[in-house]
Design a protein around this motif. Structure first.
Motif, PDB file in Angstrom:
ATOM      1  N   THR A 435      56.163  14.273  27.395  1.00 25.66           N
ATOM      2  CA  THR A 435      55.743  13.282  28.386  1.00 25.66           C
ATOM      3  C   THR A 435      56.473  11.960  28.175  1.00 25.66           C
ATOM      4  O   THR A 435      56.942  11.322  29.136  1.00 25.66           O
ATOM      5  CB  THR A 435      54.223  13.052  28.290  1.00 25.66           C
ATOM      6  OG1 THR A 435      53.550  14.289  28.523  1.00 25.66           O
ATOM      7  CG2 THR A 435      53.765  12.025  29.317  1.00 25.66           C
ATOM      8  N   GLY A 436      56.591  11.552  26.921  1.00 26.52           N
ATOM      9  CA  GLY A 436      57.301  10.314  26.617  1.00 26.52           C
ATOM     10  C   GLY A 436      58.772  10.399  26.989  1.00 26.52           C
ATOM     11  O   GLY A 436      59.364   9.423  27.467  1.00 26.52           O
ATOM     12  N   GLN A 437      59.373  11.556  26.770  1.00 23.14           N
ATOM     13  CA  GLN A 437      60.777  11.736  27.151  1.00 23.14           C
ATOM     14  C   GLN A 437      60.953  11.620  28.653  1.00 23.14           C
ATOM     15  O   GLN A 437      61.897  11.002  29.148  1.00 23.14           O
ATOM     16  CB  GLN A 437      61.276  13.088  26.650  1.00 23.14           C
ATOM     17  CG  GLN A 437      61.381  13.201  25.128  1.00 23.14           C
ATOM     18  CD  GLN A 437      61.864  14.569  24.671  1.00 23.14           C
ATOM     19  OE1 GLN A 437      62.610  15.242  25.384  1.00 23.14           O
ATOM     20  NE2 GLN A 437      61.409  14.991  23.493  1.00 23.14           N
ATOM     21  N   GLU A 438      60.040  12.250  29.415  1.00 23.54           N
ATOM     22  CA  GLU A 438      60.128  12.177  30.873  1.00 23.54           C
ATOM     23  C   GLU A 438      59.967  10.732  31.342  1.00 23.54           C
ATOM     24  O   GLU A 438      60.664  10.273  32.253  1.00 23.54           O
ATOM     25  CB  GLU A 438      59.058  13.065  31.506  1.00 23.54           C
ATOM     26  CG  GLU A 438      59.248  14.557  31.253  1.00 23.54           C
ATOM     27  CD  GLU A 438      60.492  15.104  31.935  1.00 23.54           C
ATOM     28  OE1 GLU A 438      61.050  14.424  32.818  1.00 23.54           O
ATOM     29  OE2 GLU A 438      60.921  16.213  31.570  1.00 23.54           O
ATOM     30  N   ARG A 439      59.023  10.020  30.728  1.00 26.26           N
ATOM     31  CA  ARG A 439      58.800   8.629  31.099  1.00 26.26           C
ATOM     32  C   ARG A 439      60.031   7.774  30.788  1.00 26.26           C
ATOM     33  O   ARG A 439      60.353   6.841  31.535  1.00 26.26           O
ATOM     34  CB  ARG A 439      57.578   8.098  30.363  1.00 26.26           C
ATOM     35  CG  ARG A 439      57.125   6.719  30.850  1.00 26.26           C
ATOM     36  CD  ARG A 439      55.879   6.255  30.101  1.00 26.26           C
ATOM     37  NE  ARG A 439      54.755   7.165  30.349  1.00 26.26           N
ATOM     38  CZ  ARG A 439      54.157   7.874  29.406  1.00 26.26           C
ATOM     39  NH1 ARG A 439      54.582   7.793  28.140  1.00 26.26           N
ATOM     40  NH2 ARG A 439      53.147   8.670  29.689  1.00 26.26           N
ATOM     41  N   ALA A 440      60.731   8.083  29.680  1.00 30.41           N
ATOM     42  CA  ALA A 440      61.927   7.330  29.288  1.00 30.41           C
ATOM     43  C   ALA A 440      63.173   7.787  30.041  1.00 30.41           C
ATOM     44  O   ALA A 440      64.230   7.165  29.922  1.00 30.41           O
ATOM     45  CB  ALA A 440      62.161   7.460  27.779  1.00 30.41           C
ATOM     46  N   GLY A 441      63.066   8.867  30.804  1.00 32.49           N
ATOM     47  CA  GLY A 441      64.217   9.373  31.553  1.00 32.49           C
ATOM     48  C   GLY A 441      65.287   9.966  30.664  1.00 32.49           C
ATOM     49  O   GLY A 441      66.477   9.932  30.989  1.00 32.49           O
ATOM     50  N   CYS A 442      64.878  10.514  29.524  1.00 33.29           N
ATOM     51  CA  CYS A 442      65.846  11.076  28.581  1.00 33.29           C
ATOM     52  C   CYS A 442      65.251  12.324  27.944  1.00 33.29           C
ATOM     53  O   CYS A 442      64.411  12.229  27.044  1.00 33.29           O
ATOM     54  CB  CYS A 442      66.205  10.043  27.510  1.00 33.29           C
ATOM     55  SG  CYS A 442      67.388  10.648  26.287  1.00 33.29           S
ATOM     56  N   ARG A 443      65.673  13.484  28.398  1.00 34.64           N
ATOM     57  CA  ARG A 443      65.221  14.748  27.817  1.00 34.64           C
ATOM     58  C   ARG A 443      66.128  15.085  26.624  1.00 34.64           C
ATOM     59  O   ARG A 443      67.352  15.243  26.783  1.00 34.64           O
ATOM     60  CB  ARG A 443      65.291  15.861  28.856  1.00 34.64           C
ATOM     61  CG  ARG A 443      64.908  17.234  28.348  1.00 34.64           C
ATOM     62  CD  ARG A 443      63.426  17.386  28.211  1.00 34.64           C
ATOM     63  NE  ARG A 443      62.773  17.331  29.513  1.00 34.64           N
ATOM     64  CZ  ARG A 443      62.690  18.372  30.349  1.00 34.64           C
ATOM     65  NH1 ARG A 443      63.215  19.534  30.031  1.00 34.64           N
ATOM     66  NH2 ARG A 443      62.067  18.233  31.505  1.00 34.64           N
ATOM     67  N   ILE A 444      65.518  15.161  25.448  1.00 35.13           N
ATOM     68  CA  ILE A 444      66.293  15.487  24.247  1.00 35.13           C
ATOM     69  C   ILE A 444      66.709  16.947  24.329  1.00 35.13           C
ATOM     70  O   ILE A 444      65.904  17.838  24.578  1.00 35.13           O
ATOM     71  CB  ILE A 444      65.458  15.224  22.979  1.00 35.13           C
ATOM     72  CG1 ILE A 444      65.002  13.764  22.948  1.00 35.13           C
ATOM     73  CG2 ILE A 444      66.272  15.548  21.725  1.00 35.13           C
ATOM     74  CD1 ILE A 444      66.115  12.750  23.000  1.00 35.13           C
ATOM     75  N   GLY A 445      67.985  17.174  24.099  1.00 43.77           N
ATOM     76  CA  GLY A 445      68.570  18.500  24.265  1.00 43.77           C
ATOM     77  C   GLY A 445      69.273  18.653  25.596  1.00 43.77           C
ATOM     78  O   GLY A 445      70.063  19.581  25.773  1.00 43.77           O
ATOM     79  N   ARG A 446      69.004  17.732  26.521  1.00 46.98           N
ATOM     80  CA  ARG A 446      69.682  17.759  27.818  1.00 46.98           C
ATOM     81  C   ARG A 446      70.480  16.469  28.035  1.00 46.98           C
ATOM     82  O   ARG A 446      71.697  16.505  28.232  1.00 46.98           O
ATOM     83  CB  ARG A 446      68.665  17.927  28.941  1.00 46.98           C
ATOM     84  CG  ARG A 446      69.269  18.021  30.346  1.00 46.98           C
ATOM     85  CD  ARG A 446      68.195  17.892  31.419  1.00 46.98           C
ATOM     86  NE  ARG A 446      67.607  16.541  31.420  1.00 46.98           N
ATOM     87  CZ  ARG A 446      66.543  16.203  32.145  1.00 46.98           C
ATOM     88  NH1 ARG A 446      65.911  17.118  32.882  1.00 46.98           N
ATOM     89  NH2 ARG A 446      66.082  14.963  32.109  1.00 46.98           N
ATOM     90  N   ASP A 447      69.809  15.329  27.986  1.00 46.56           N
ATOM     91  CA  ASP A 447      70.466  14.037  28.200  1.00 46.56           C
ATOM     92  C   ASP A 447      71.032  13.456  26.901  1.00 46.56           C
ATOM     93  O   ASP A 447      71.972  12.655  26.937  1.00 46.56           O
ATOM     94  CB  ASP A 447      69.469  13.042  28.814  1.00 46.56           C
ATOM     95  CG  ASP A 447      68.848  13.579  30.090  1.00 46.56           C
ATOM     96  OD1 ASP A 447      69.606  14.039  30.961  1.00 46.56           O
ATOM     97  OD2 ASP A 447      67.605  13.562  30.203  1.00 46.56           O
ATOM     98  N   TYR A 448      70.426  13.818  25.815  1.00 44.55           N
ATOM     99  CA  TYR A 448      70.884  13.375  24.501  1.00 44.55           C
ATOM    100  C   TYR A 448      70.575  14.496  23.522  1.00 44.55           C
ATOM    101  O   TYR A 448      69.509  15.119  23.603  1.00 44.55           O
ATOM    102  CB  TYR A 448      70.168  12.080  24.081  1.00 44.55           C
ATOM    103  CG  TYR A 448      70.665  11.533  22.760  1.00 44.55           C
ATOM    104  CD1 TYR A 448      71.926  10.947  22.657  1.00 44.55           C
ATOM    105  CD2 TYR A 448      69.881  11.615  21.611  1.00 44.55           C
ATOM    106  CE1 TYR A 448      72.392  10.457  21.448  1.00 44.55           C
ATOM    107  CE2 TYR A 448      70.339  11.122  20.394  1.00 44.55           C
ATOM    108  CZ  TYR A 448      71.604  10.554  20.321  1.00 44.55           C
ATOM    109  OH  TYR A 448      72.070  10.082  19.114  1.00 44.55           O
TER     110      TYR A 448
END
Length: 511
Positions: A435-448
């Motif tokens: 949920t925190g990743q979605e809120r930050a607009g950064c999916r770990i493993g996809r965007d970073y």
């Protein structure tokens, strides 16, 4: 015509240039720079180097033209270029500075000496810094360094007779088949910019030098930023040493400035100037340092673990450790990074990724605008633990970020994909829930990426592997021999406090 040929290499300046001054006292000067294909296509050379060099050459040509004789530029291998000029002009002598470069330039200089002897042309190579050629012992090195740094600076000639010779163009990168230089930010080249930077540092920026040099948030402004000018010779080390000492003398007579910490800052800076030539001296005494471990007992320790994919991720700033990646991307974009962060990058690739230093060293050589082979390879091996240094310098990439970029300002500047990650997770974004990743607009493993290695596991493995090599009796004997040949006879700048962990000790520069 008693022509004195001055061969410019890594000494692209007019002032405090002993070779130029000595040659001008003996006859008309032909100042020459040779663009050597073997050097500009070498694996440690990059377009960003040529951008800086060519800028220095343009200013040097203007400065020499103002004296009467512009800089002559030729493209070709050194012996071939010199042979053509000697066939066309009565060259009475060749003047140059002693250079401690890579193995290619070392072989080149030997070839030029052989050619000059065969031609019967005297070839004079003069010292331009504190590196001593054919040094018999390190015991006397410090005194000789001090003698050279305290000597009067060489005065440039007031005029140079104009020779009827085509100066030749200073080639662009495209003319040399070099790829485009993609730097986003760069230091201005040339001697004028070098002297301006020196003056600005000593009189304005240096007051917090000792506090600013470790963090990338403050180092860009707080460090001297003289390294590129020293590396390519737009400024002599002697000029820097003497200007620093003059400024220290002024501060000692001003109680208010001394009390403000400025005196301590510049005293710290001056102490580090001693180490510039100390590290280059190692390569001067042992040219093979560029390609093999200084302590051979470490041979084979990392070679069987070669992982080009891990090195590529590290070089691109995609390791999953934000502070490491931010430092690498900043370096890729600007060509500069402060020393502690340089050490961390080497630590990560050599310990966390367990890669041999050679290929990462070439990558970094191409990245640094201030690439100085003697300093580069000596420091590279010291950080990789193959030079016999006492402390194992394994930097914790998360702790370094927390210590030197606590709010993630530097990380967010260079890793825009993490711009909205909250502060508590900016150094460990993989711990942020979905949920925190979605809120930050950064999916770990996809965007970073996720971290490509577990630091704690890598730390234990590296410590065990190095300890096993150190435990061998032959290692201790070899380390002692290395110290006898290359070790400083000065005390270390700072001894680590007992409370510090090995992974976070301040660098010890005693080897």
């Amino acid at each position: 015509m008693n022509i004195q040929l001055v061969w410019y290499k890594r000494d692209l300046r007019l002032h405090d240039h002993p070779a130029l001054s000595a040659a001008a006292r003996r006859g008309p000067v032909l100042p020459l720079y040779i663009v050597e294909p073997s050097l500009i296509t070498a694996p440690d050379f990059a377009s960003r180097h040529w951008t800086f060099i060519s800028g220095c050459l343009r200013e040097l040509r203007d400065a020499l033209s103002a004296l009467g004789q512009p800089l002559v530029v030729r493209v070709g291998e050194a012996v071939e270029a010199l042979d053509r000029l000697a066939s066309e002009w009565p060259i009475a002598a060749i003047w140059a500075h002693e250079e401690t470069g890579n193995l290619l330039s070392y072989a080149r200089d030997r070839a030029v000496r052989r050619w000059a002897r065969a031609r019967g042309i005297p070839f004079y190579e003069l010292p331009q810094n504190g590196v001593v050629r054919r040094l018999p012992s390190r015991d006397e090195w410090e005194a000789r360094w001090e003698e050279r740094m305290s000597a009067a600076q060489a005065i440039p000639p007031q005029s140079l007779p104009l020779l009827p010779i085509d100066p030749g163009p200073i080639p662009a990168a495209a003319d040399l088949d070099l790829p485009p230089d993609m730097l986003l930010d760069r230091q201005p080249p040339g001697e004028t910019a070098a002297l301006t930077t020196l003056t600005d540092f000593l009189n304005r920026r240096s007051q917090r030098y000792h506090r600013a040099l470790s963090s990338p948030l403050t180092a860009w402004e707080g460090c001297s930023r003289l390294s590129a000018y020293l590396a390519w010779g737009a400024l002599s080390l002697r000029t820097v040493v003497q200007a620093t000492r003059n400024r220290i003398a002024e501060l000692r007579h001003d109680p208010d400035l001394a009390a403000a910490g400025w005196l301590r800052a510049l005293t710290t800076f001056e102490s580090r100037l001693h180490w510039h030539c100390h590290f280059i001296q190692k390569l001067e005494d042992e040219p093979e340092l560029e390609v093999r471990n200084l302590v051979r007992a470490y041979d084979g320790m990392r070679e069987t673990n070669e992982r080009p994919d891990l090195i590529a991720a590290w070089a691109a700033g995609r390791t999953g450790y934000p502070f490491v990646d931010a430092c690498m991307r900043a370096l890729n974009a600007t060509g500069w990074l402060n020393f502690r962060m340089r050490a961390m990058l080497v630590s990560f690739v050599c310990y966390d990724l367990w890669q041999h230093w050679r290929e990462p060293g070439l990558i970094l050589a191409r990245r640094w605008i201030d690439y100085e082979p003697g300093i580069h390879y000596s420091q590279l091996q010291m950080q990789a633990g193959t030079s016999g240094n006492r402390a194992i310098r394994i930097y914790n990439p998360v702790k370094q970020g927390i210590d030197h970029d606590p709010e993630g300002v530097f990380i967010r500047r260079w890793l825009p994909e993490l711009a909205h990650v909250p502060n508590p997770f900016i150094h460990t974004p993989w711990l942020l829930d979905r949920t925190g990743q979605e809120r930050a607009g950064c999916r770990i493993g996809r965007d970073y990426p996720f971290p490509i290695v577990d630091h704690e596991a890598a730390y234990r493995r590296a410590r065990a592997a190095i300890a096993a090599v150190r435990a061998r009796p032959e290692t201790a004997r070899e380390v002692a021999a290395v110290f006898e040949k290359h070790g400083s006879r000065r005390p270390p700048l700072q001894r680590p406090r007992r409370s510090q962990s090995v992974s976070d000790r301040q660098l010890r520069l005693d080897l």
